[in-house]
Design a protein around this motif. Structure first.
Motif, mmCIF file in Angstrom:
data_model
loop_
_atom_site.group_PDB
_atom_site.id
_atom_site.type_symbol
_atom_site.label_atom_id
_atom_site.label_comp_id
_atom_site.label_asym_id
_atom_site.label_seq_id
_atom_site.Cartn_x
_atom_site.Cartn_y
_atom_site.Cartn_z
ATOM 1 N N ASP A 5 12.126 41.806 38.529
ATOM 2 C CA ASP A 5 11.247 42.973 38.681
ATOM 3 C C ASP A 5 9.797 42.909 39.148
ATOM 4 O OD1 ASP A 5 11.096 46.070 38.950
ATOM 5 O OD2 ASP A 5 9.948 45.822 36.677
ATOM 6 N N GLY A 6 9.406 43.441 40.084
ATOM 7 C CA GLY A 6 8.160 43.212 40.627
ATOM 8 C C GLY A 6 6.944 43.474 39.649
ATOM 9 N N GLY A 7 7.212 44.239 38.520
ATOM 10 C CA GLY A 7 6.149 44.508 37.445
ATOM 11 C C GLY A 7 6.148 43.201 36.727
ATOM 12 N N TRP A 8 7.081 42.603 36.301
ATOM 13 C CA TRP A 8 7.114 41.301 35.576
ATOM 14 C C TRP A 8 6.692 40.153 36.264
ATOM 15 C CZ3 TRP A 8 7.044 41.405 30.687
ATOM 16 C CH2 TRP A 8 7.633 42.732 29.849
ATOM 17 N N ALA A 9 6.939 40.190 37.610
ATOM 18 C CA ALA A 9 6.310 39.051 38.515
ATOM 19 C C ALA A 9 4.827 39.389 38.607
ATOM 20 C CB ALA A 9 6.864 39.222 39.736
ATOM 21 N N SER A 10 4.122 40.393 38.618
ATOM 22 C CA SER A 10 2.850 40.748 38.645
ATOM 23 C C SER A 10 1.952 40.093 37.220
ATOM 24 C CB SER A 10 2.513 42.320 39.025
ATOM 25 O OG SER A 10 2.831 42.496 40.358
ATOM 26 N N LEU A 11 2.882 40.492 36.339
ATOM 27 C CA LEU A 11 2.116 40.030 34.965
ATOM 28 C C LEU A 11 2.204 38.639 34.682
ATOM 29 C CD1 LEU A 11 1.166 41.300 32.386
ATOM 30 C CD2 LEU A 11 3.711 41.346 31.530
ATOM 31 N N ILE A 12 3.338 38.101 35.182
ATOM 32 C CA ILE A 12 3.347 36.826 35.131
ATOM 33 C C ILE A 12 2.147 35.996 35.764
ATOM 34 C CG2 ILE A 12 4.577 34.431 35.511
ATOM 35 C CD1 ILE A 12 7.213 35.922 34.980
ATOM 36 N N VAL A 13 2.093 36.342 37.100
ATOM 37 C CA VAL A 13 0.934 36.096 37.848
ATOM 38 C C VAL A 13 -0.493 36.144 37.194
ATOM 39 C CG1 VAL A 13 -0.139 36.312 40.313
ATOM 40 C CG2 VAL A 13 2.372 36.018 40.067
ATOM 41 N N ALA A 14 -0.637 37.352 36.804
ATOM 42 C CA ALA A 14 -2.058 37.597 36.257
ATOM 43 C C ALA A 14 -2.209 36.788 34.861
ATOM 44 C CB ALA A 14 -1.902 39.283 35.764
ATOM 45 N N ALA A 15 -1.351 36.446 34.186
ATOM 46 C CA ALA A 15 -1.554 35.653 33.094
ATOM 47 C C ALA A 15 -2.027 34.075 33.525
ATOM 48 C CB ALA A 15 -0.281 35.572 32.214
ATOM 49 N N VAL A 16 -1.303 33.716 34.308
ATOM 50 C CA VAL A 16 -1.685 32.446 34.979
ATOM 51 C C VAL A 16 -3.083 32.529 35.455
ATOM 52 C CG1 VAL A 16 -1.222 30.769 36.906
ATOM 53 C CG2 VAL A 16 0.870 31.705 35.632
ATOM 54 N N TRP A 17 -3.562 33.273 36.220
ATOM 55 C CA TRP A 17 -4.986 33.352 36.705
ATOM 56 C C TRP A 17 -5.736 33.619 35.739
ATOM 57 C CZ3 TRP A 17 -5.480 30.647 40.537
ATOM 58 C CH2 TRP A 17 -4.699 30.689 41.684
ATOM 59 N N ALA A 18 -5.519 34.168 34.405
ATOM 60 C CA ALA A 18 -6.348 34.355 33.166
ATOM 61 C C ALA A 18 -6.530 33.190 32.598
ATOM 62 C CB ALA A 18 -5.479 35.333 32.318
ATOM 63 N N VAL A 19 -5.662 32.479 32.740
ATOM 64 C CA VAL A 19 -5.763 30.829 31.950
ATOM 65 C C VAL A 19 -6.822 30.182 33.106
ATOM 66 C CG1 VAL A 19 -4.690 28.661 31.611
ATOM 67 C CG2 VAL A 19 -3.565 30.962 30.898
ATOM 68 N N ILE A 20 -6.565 30.066 34.085
ATOM 69 C CA ILE A 20 -7.515 29.539 35.003
ATOM 70 C C ILE A 20 -8.974 29.990 35.076
ATOM 71 C CG2 ILE A 20 -8.026 29.152 37.396
ATOM 72 C CD1 ILE A 20 -5.270 29.141 38.038
ATOM 73 N N ALA A 21 -8.976 31.088 34.966
ATOM 74 C CA ALA A 21 -10.527 31.757 34.740
ATOM 75 C C ALA A 21 -10.998 31.088 33.676
ATOM 76 C CB ALA A 21 -10.379 33.293 34.815
ATOM 77 N N ALA A 22 -10.342 31.074 32.459
ATOM 78 C CA ALA A 22 -10.737 30.867 31.022
ATOM 79 C C ALA A 22 -11.205 29.249 31.319
ATOM 80 C CB ALA A 22 -9.874 30.724 29.996
ATOM 81 N N VAL A 23 -10.570 28.334 31.809
ATOM 82 C CA VAL A 23 -10.993 26.966 32.060
ATOM 83 C C VAL A 23 -12.247 26.933 32.898
ATOM 84 C CG1 VAL A 23 -10.209 24.767 33.207
ATOM 85 C CG2 VAL A 23 -8.531 26.030 31.885
ATOM 86 N N LEU A 24 -12.432 27.566 34.158
ATOM 87 C CA LEU A 24 -13.833 27.635 34.887
ATOM 88 C C LEU A 24 -14.860 28.094 34.011
ATOM 89 C CD1 LEU A 24 -12.189 29.085 38.161
ATOM 90 C CD2 LEU A 24 -13.012 26.744 37.602
ATOM 91 N N TYR A 25 -14.835 29.191 33.252
ATOM 92 C CA TYR A 25 -15.722 29.712 32.416
ATOM 93 C C TYR A 25 -16.234 28.722 31.506
ATOM 94 C CZ TYR A 25 -18.164 32.095 28.752
ATOM 95 O OH TYR A 25 -19.110 32.253 27.784
ATOM 96 N N GLN A 26 -14.954 27.921 30.715
ATOM 97 C CA GLN A 26 -15.678 27.085 29.810
ATOM 98 C C GLN A 26 -16.393 25.910 30.521
ATOM 99 O OE1 GLN A 26 -15.131 27.301 26.578
ATOM 100 N NE2 GLN A 26 -16.087 25.306 26.297
ATOM 101 N N ARG A 27 -15.861 25.376 31.734
ATOM 102 C CA ARG A 27 -16.547 24.181 32.321
ATOM 103 C C ARG A 27 -17.944 24.567 32.779
ATOM 104 N NH1 ARG A 27 -13.356 21.099 36.826
ATOM 105 N NH2 ARG A 27 -15.021 19.667 36.457
ATOM 106 N N GLY A 28 -18.180 25.723 33.055
ATOM 107 C CA GLY A 28 -19.363 26.119 33.418
ATOM 108 C C GLY A 28 -20.484 26.266 32.299
ATOM 109 N N ARG A 29 -19.953 26.681 31.203
ATOM 110 C CA ARG A 29 -20.731 26.864 29.861
ATOM 111 C C ARG A 29 -21.031 25.630 29.159
ATOM 112 N NH1 ARG A 29 -17.949 29.517 24.685
ATOM 113 N NH2 ARG A 29 -18.847 28.131 23.269
ATOM 114 N N THR A 30 -20.110 24.678 29.543
ATOM 115 C CA THR A 30 -20.590 23.271 29.002
ATOM 116 C C THR A 30 -21.645 22.639 29.863
ATOM 117 O OG1 THR A 30 -18.373 22.982 28.416
ATOM 118 C CG2 THR A 30 -19.418 21.115 28.762
ATOM 119 N N ARG A 31 -21.428 22.849 31.261
ATOM 120 C CA ARG A 31 -22.517 22.456 31.887
ATOM 121 C C ARG A 31 -23.991 22.992 31.615
ATOM 122 N NH1 ARG A 31 -20.873 19.933 37.742
ATOM 123 N NH2 ARG A 31 -18.850 19.243 37.050
#
Length: 137
Positions: free
Chosen positions: A84-110
């Motif tokens: 279903d398109g709704g579940w597909a959108s939710l999965i993709v959003a979760a993946v990008w949330a993880v990526i955003a968290a990693v980028l934030y952590q790297r910037g904070r460390t610097r």
């Protein structure tokens, strides 16, 4: 810097306490002006580091946005073929949330490597104060 005062023997008389105090005061003023210039240089250097880290935050944000936009569309459309398109959108959003968290952590460390306090100036000011208390050491 001040010049070395002539010895009392060259003038044929001892220098007064007032003259000696004036020379010492002048030297202390010069020393403090130099310390202030050092502090300014250190603060500018740390500000440049902070600016570069902020630029990395901005670049990560913009890059993340563009990637999120185009890859999310592609991933949602690809996953929508198998679920279903709704579940597909939710999965993709979760993946990008993880990526955003990693980028934030790297910037904070610097950003944590930036020191707002001019370390070398503080150290030399401590040394100067110690010398002023005990000039013969």
């Amino acid at each position: 810097m001040s010049t070395i005062p002539p010895s009392p023997a060259e003038h044929g008389h001892d220098r007064s306490v007032g003259e000696l105090l004036a020379v010492v005061t002048s030297d202390v003023q010069t020393l403090f002006r130099q310390e202030i210039e050092l502090a300014k240089a250190e603060v500018q250097q740390e500000a440049a580091k902070a600016g570069k880290a902020a630029g990395m935050y901005g670049g990560a944000g913009f890059g993340g946005y563009m990637v999120l936009l185009f890859l999310s569309l592609a991933a949602v459309l690809g996953l929508a073929n198998v679920m279903d398109g709704g579940w597909a959108s939710l999965i993709v959003a979760a993946v990008w949330a993880v990526i955003a968290a990693v980028l934030y952590q790297r910037g904070r460390t610097r950003m944590r490597t930036v020191s707002p306090k001019p370390e070398r100036t503080v150290e030399t000011m401590k040394e100067n104060a110690e010398w002023a208390r005990h000039p013969t050491k």
